[in-house]
Design a protein around this motif. Sequence first.
Motif, PDB file in Angstrom:
ATOM      1  N   ILE A  21       3.592  -4.470  28.637  1.00 46.13           N
ATOM      2  CA  ILE A  21       4.889  -3.990  28.189  1.00 46.13           C
ATOM      3  C   ILE A  21       4.681  -3.171  26.928  1.00 46.13           C
ATOM      4  CG2 ILE A  21       7.158  -4.655  27.302  1.00 46.13           C
ATOM      5  CD1 ILE A  21       6.941  -7.215  28.952  1.00 46.13           C
ATOM      6  N   ASP A  22       5.003  -1.890  26.972  1.00 50.10           N
ATOM      7  CA  ASP A  22       4.778  -1.025  25.821  1.00 50.10           C
ATOM      8  C   ASP A  22       5.938  -1.140  24.827  1.00 50.10           C
ATOM      9  OD1 ASP A  22       4.243   1.797  24.363  1.00 50.10           O
ATOM     10  OD2 ASP A  22       2.440   1.200  25.451  1.00 50.10           O
ATOM     11  N   GLU A  23       6.009  -0.197  23.926  1.00 53.18           N
ATOM     12  CA  GLU A  23       6.871  -0.268  22.748  1.00 53.18           C
ATOM     13  C   GLU A  23       8.345  -0.526  23.085  1.00 53.18           C
ATOM     14  OE1 GLU A  23       7.913   2.389  18.760  1.00 53.18           O
ATOM     15  OE2 GLU A  23       6.734   3.269  20.377  1.00 53.18           O
ATOM     16  N   GLY A  24       9.006  -1.277  22.215  1.00 52.16           N
ATOM     17  CA  GLY A  24      10.453  -1.398  22.250  1.00 52.16           C
ATOM     18  C   GLY A  24      11.000  -2.677  22.830  1.00 52.16           C
ATOM     19  N   TRP A  25      10.158  -3.629  23.219  1.00 54.30           N
ATOM     20  CA  TRP A  25      10.626  -4.856  23.871  1.00 54.30           C
ATOM     21  C   TRP A  25      11.516  -5.715  22.971  1.00 54.30           C
ATOM     22  CZ3 TRP A  25       8.349  -8.745  21.006  1.00 54.30           C
ATOM     23  CH2 TRP A  25       7.128  -8.470  20.393  1.00 54.30           C
ATOM     24  N   TYR A  26      11.489  -5.457  21.684  1.00 54.92           N
ATOM     25  CA  TYR A  26      12.282  -6.201  20.699  1.00 54.92           C
ATOM     26  C   TYR A  26      13.584  -5.482  20.358  1.00 54.92           C
ATOM     27  CZ  TYR A  26       9.194  -2.807  18.634  1.00 54.92           C
ATOM     28  OH  TYR A  26       8.480  -1.655  18.413  1.00 54.92           O
ATOM     29  N   MET A  27      13.857  -4.351  20.981  1.00 59.08           N
ATOM     30  CA  MET A  27      15.052  -3.561  20.674  1.00 59.08           C
ATOM     31  C   MET A  27      16.208  -3.979  21.566  1.00 59.08           C
ATOM     32  SD  MET A  27      13.460   0.275  20.295  1.00 59.08           S
ATOM     33  CE  MET A  27      12.088   0.618  19.166  1.00 59.08           C
ATOM     34  N   GLY A  28      17.301  -4.426  20.925  1.00 59.59           N
ATOM     35  CA  GLY A  28      18.485  -4.744  21.707  1.00 59.59           C
ATOM     36  C   GLY A  28      19.089  -3.510  22.341  1.00 59.59           C
ATOM     37  N   ASN A  29      18.961  -2.365  21.666  1.00 59.32           N
ATOM     38  CA  ASN A  29      19.474  -1.094  22.178  1.00 59.32           C
ATOM     39  C   ASN A  29      18.406  -0.022  22.003  1.00 59.32           C
ATOM     40  OD1 ASN A  29      20.922   1.139  22.980  1.00 59.32           O
ATOM     41  ND2 ASN A  29      22.065   1.304  21.059  1.00 59.32           N
ATOM     42  N   PRO A  30      17.518   0.144  22.979  1.00 60.39           N
ATOM     43  CA  PRO A  30      16.437   1.126  22.831  1.00 60.39           C
ATOM     44  C   PRO A  30      16.914   2.568  22.750  1.00 60.39           C
ATOM     45  CG  PRO A  30      16.497   0.266  25.067  1.00 60.39           C
ATOM     46  CD  PRO A  30      17.453  -0.565  24.269  1.00 60.39           C
ATOM     47  N   PHE A  31      18.172   2.826  23.084  1.00 56.53           N
ATOM     48  CA  PHE A  31      18.718   4.182  22.994  1.00 56.53           C
ATOM     49  C   PHE A  31      19.379   4.449  21.645  1.00 56.53           C
ATOM     50  CE2 PHE A  31      18.868   3.090  27.555  1.00 56.53           C
ATOM     51  CZ  PHE A  31      18.088   4.114  28.061  1.00 56.53           C
ATOM     52  N   GLY A  32      19.344   3.498  20.738  1.00 55.68           N
ATOM     53  CA  GLY A  32      19.981   3.659  19.447  1.00 55.68           C
ATOM     54  C   GLY A  32      19.408   4.819  18.659  1.00 55.68           C
TER      55      GLY A  32
END
Length: 458
Positions: A73-84
């Motif tokens: 799993i690459d970057e961003g797995w901790y982001m609730g809203n990766p489109f922010g």
Amino acid sequence: MNDSMSPWLRSALLLPILLAAATSAGAQEIALTPPMGWNSWDSYGLTIDEGDFKANAVELAKLHAYGWTYAVIDEGWYMGNPFGDTLQHRNYAMDGNGLLIPAPKRFPSSADGQGFKPIADWVHAQGLKFGIHIVRGIPKQAVEANLPIAGSNFHAQDAADKADTCSWDDGDYGIRDNAAGQAYYDAMLALYAHWGVDFLKVDCIANNPYRISEIRQIAAAIKKTGRPIVLSLSPGPTQPSHAAEIRRYGEMWRISNDIWDGWIFKHDHPSDDFPSGLRNIFDRLLPWVGQAHDGRWPDADMLPFGMLAPHPGLGGPRHTRLTLDEERTQLTLLAMARSPLILGANLTEMDDVTRALITNRGVIAVDQYSHDNHPVEHLPVGIEQVRVWVASGKAGERYLAVFNLDDKPTTWIASWEELGMTPGAHAAHELWSGDSLDASDRLTISLPPHGCFLYRVN
């Protein structure tokens, strides 16, 4: 230990004691051959969720017999809203000790403090290994709150280097080269070992900047866990002057910037190398010839094959822009250089052509088991747009790869000796087409633009 720790993190920090006997043995057994697997970045960018990840891992498990092993799993797995559009709007998920955790709405099995352990256990049950990506450092919001560092008397501000940030990621501060910094990475890797992580890709660390202090800290933290975790260092190009040092700590290190699905990408400034195309790999590999051995692998980045959708890390959703000849060239070159092989395709939408590419056992064997791999330096006059690599196999066979870098076809005849092989007559078998050649002292070469062939030579 710090009283604010959750029970599962407290258990994770005890792993070094429980696994101490395995530490030295595990360190010797990691990545004996170039790692092979799949990474979510080329198809999902920051957006992968639990359902899509498992769907791809199911398909990867069908390829495991060919060597494809790591599901990452690459970057961003901790982001609730990766489109922010701002750090605040991306809504990082974090525990009370300043450690990033999976965004629970995207990874529902992580609820109740489980983290990635349920997913890692599931991946292992498929016969695969599990990996994640991080950007080096400590989250800015952990530093602003000055959260305690698990297993220590330190706090986040003791570990953070506020003068050091990643030029392309605004989420973290760098880590100081001090006891607090080491304690933070120790807590992080103890957590990851508890989850069952087998592969850790660390970004913004191998070049621009090259952060050897954090590389050492992460490698030391991995060793303390006793768990065999492959350490992959990105992005490149890692400078060849760092070769002896970086191979002491990482199993993989990137020798190029991000490789995407093009032959050449034009840039406004000559010094720009993002994104890089397939043509760039030929030059980037040259300083690393002879470095791929003993569990240490110069990494020529991922294979952007097949369908790159729904949210690729660069550009819009699409089928790869590489031609079939270019895909064969990339896979052949990486195999001859013994680079790790990491797929970027959306495996749930894999077509038969892509499947045939990545299940060619003969080509994969070159990557995994060949030796004495190197380019031929002196070629006949008149073929300046041709590159030749040779290698030896486990059973004494030789491999010959010839690449046409030109934008037009090329045809010529050469002796085996001119191509870096021993003089005389040789029979050969082409690993892509399956065609066999009778013994002859010369070879007729006919290649399409950006095409190649790969012969096993008797």
